[in-house]
Design an enzyme around this catalytic site. Structure first.
Site, PDB file in Angstrom:
ATOM      1  N   SER A   1       0.823  -1.206   0.000  1.00  0.00           N
ATOM      2  CA  SER A   1       0.000   0.000   0.000  1.00  0.00           C
ATOM      3  C   SER A   1       0.856   1.255   0.000  1.00  0.00           C
ATOM      4  CB  SER A   1      -0.908   0.024   1.240  1.00  0.00           C
ATOM      5  OG  SER A   1      -0.121   0.011   2.426  1.00  0.00           O
TER       6      SER A   1
ATOM      7  N   HIS B   1      -3.699  -4.059  -5.176  1.00  0.00           N
ATOM      8  CA  HIS B   1      -3.907  -3.563  -3.818  1.00  0.00           C
ATOM      9  C   HIS B   1      -5.339  -3.773  -3.360  1.00  0.00           C
ATOM     10  CE1 HIS B   1      -4.081  -0.027  -0.812  1.00  0.00           C
ATOM     11  NE2 HIS B   1      -3.670  -1.122  -0.196  1.00  0.00           N
TER      12      HIS B   1
ATOM     13  N   GLU C   1      -7.210  -1.864  -6.330  1.00  0.00           N
ATOM     14  CA  GLU C   1      -6.425  -0.974  -7.181  1.00  0.00           C
ATOM     15  C   GLU C   1      -5.431  -1.822  -7.978  1.00  0.00           C
ATOM     16  OE1 GLU C   1      -6.238   3.196  -4.678  1.00  0.00           O
ATOM     17  OE2 GLU C   1      -4.874   1.581  -4.091  1.00  0.00           O
TER      18      GLU C   1
ATOM     19  N   ASN D   1      -4.926   5.796  -0.827  1.00  0.00           N
ATOM     20  CA  ASN D   1      -4.016   6.267   0.217  1.00  0.00           C
ATOM     21  C   ASN D   1      -3.397   7.619  -0.116  1.00  0.00           C
ATOM     22  OD1 ASN D   1      -4.450   4.194   1.992  1.00  0.00           O
ATOM     23  ND2 ASN D   1      -2.728   2.963   1.298  1.00  0.00           N
TER      24      ASN D   1
END
Length: 314
Positions: A149, A170, A182, A220
């Site tokens: 991540s 991800h 992702e 993120n």
């Protein structure tokens, strides 16, 4: 003539599409490296959607706990999915578990897998050593993917000779519940690999989104600076953490305030991500470290998992 031309163009387009589709890897056999929450979750959803899965970790004790966690999670899913049919629920759990085997030897199991998904500690050197070793034994067609991540996918892929068959995949915690995946395409990731992973994510019942290999990807990259800006607002004395949390829940409709979310995620995890980004781009104002966050982590106040973070937990 126009009809013939249109027909020819359609034929060529159809043939090209069919050819591209034929080149894609249909993932049937999956090897998941790492039996923690993320790895076990990925193994669970892959097995539940008809894939053969090998879950790998360092010890049999870790794998036994992982398998028990998967079984408990599956029973919750089955209870909801087959509320009126307990027998079907039991069959679903048994069938899914039968599709998962475990191993402590990653090298021994990657020779026949279509996809390796790594979900181990967020340490570039450890990941590089793992993939460098597996690269020598995995089949030519095998795709490698990291669930990182915070680390750059390109930096991990460069440890192998299959940069074209390497991408980010991800998932979000808890994996059986969260629909998003992702899919991270590096400059070296082939279109075949990228499309194969999009298809794989869809077979898991997930909604894939694509992103280039930028720090934090999509979620993120937006989320962590938001969390740190909330901390800076608190550090300046502009508002209390309680009011900041309440404002974001009632004003923005978020299910959790930033400080509640920080404690849930883990303050050490957030600090690790931000420190990594700061190392990559020290001048970026979004990536500046927080004295308050650093002090809490230094004092082992990591959030819910340690019993105290920005808030105290019983």
């Amino acid at each position: 003539m126009a009809f013939v031309t249109r027909h020819f163009v359609r034929s060529v387009s159809s043939a090209a599409a069919a050819s591209a589709s034929a080149k894609k890897i249909v993932v049937k056999h999956v090897t998941v490296i790492g039996g923690g929450l993320m790895g076990a979750g990925i193994a669970q959803v892959a097995a539940a959607t008809g894939h053969t899965v090998v879950l790998v970790d360092q010890t049999e004790d870790i794998l036994a706990r992982s398998r028990k966690g998967i079984e408990d999670s599956l029973r919750k899913v089955a209870k909801k999915k087959f509320a009126e049919n307990p027998k079907a629920a039991d069959e679903f759990v048994a069938k899914t578990l039968s599709s998962i085997t475990t191993s402590t030897d990653a090298v021994a199991v990657v020779h026949s897998t279509d996809l390796v998904v790594e979900a181990i500690v967020e340490n570039l050197q450890v990941k590089n050593e793992l993939f460098q070793r597996l690269d020598k034994f995995a089949a030519e067609h095998t795709i490698f993917a990291s669930n990182t991540s915070s680390l750059q996918i390109t930096s991990i892929a460069n440890a192998t000779t299959r940069q074209d068959r390497f991408a980010g995949l991800h998932f979000f915690n808890p994996v059986p519940v969260m629909k998003l995946v992702e899919v991270i395409k590096t400059p070296m990731t082939s279109q075949r690999t990228f499309e194969s992973l999009l298809d794989f994510a869809r077979t898991l019942g997930k909604h894939p989104v694509s992103c280039k290999d930028t720090p934090g990807f999509i979620v993120n990259r937006l989320l962590v600076p938001y969390l740190l800006e909330a901390v800076r607002l608190y550090e300046r004395g502009d508002a209390s953490k309680e009011d900041i949390d309440m404002a974001m829940k009632l004003g923005a409709g978020y299910p959790m305030g930033p400080f509640e979310l920080l404690d849930y995620v883990g303050l050490d995890t957030t600090k690790f991500i931000m420190d990594g980004w700061h190392d990559m781009d020290a001048e970026n104002p979004l990536f500046q470290p927080s004295p308050t966050l650093s002090k809490l982590v230094e004092d082992k106040k990591l959030g819910k998992k340690s019993g105290e973070g920005f808030y105290k937990y019983k």
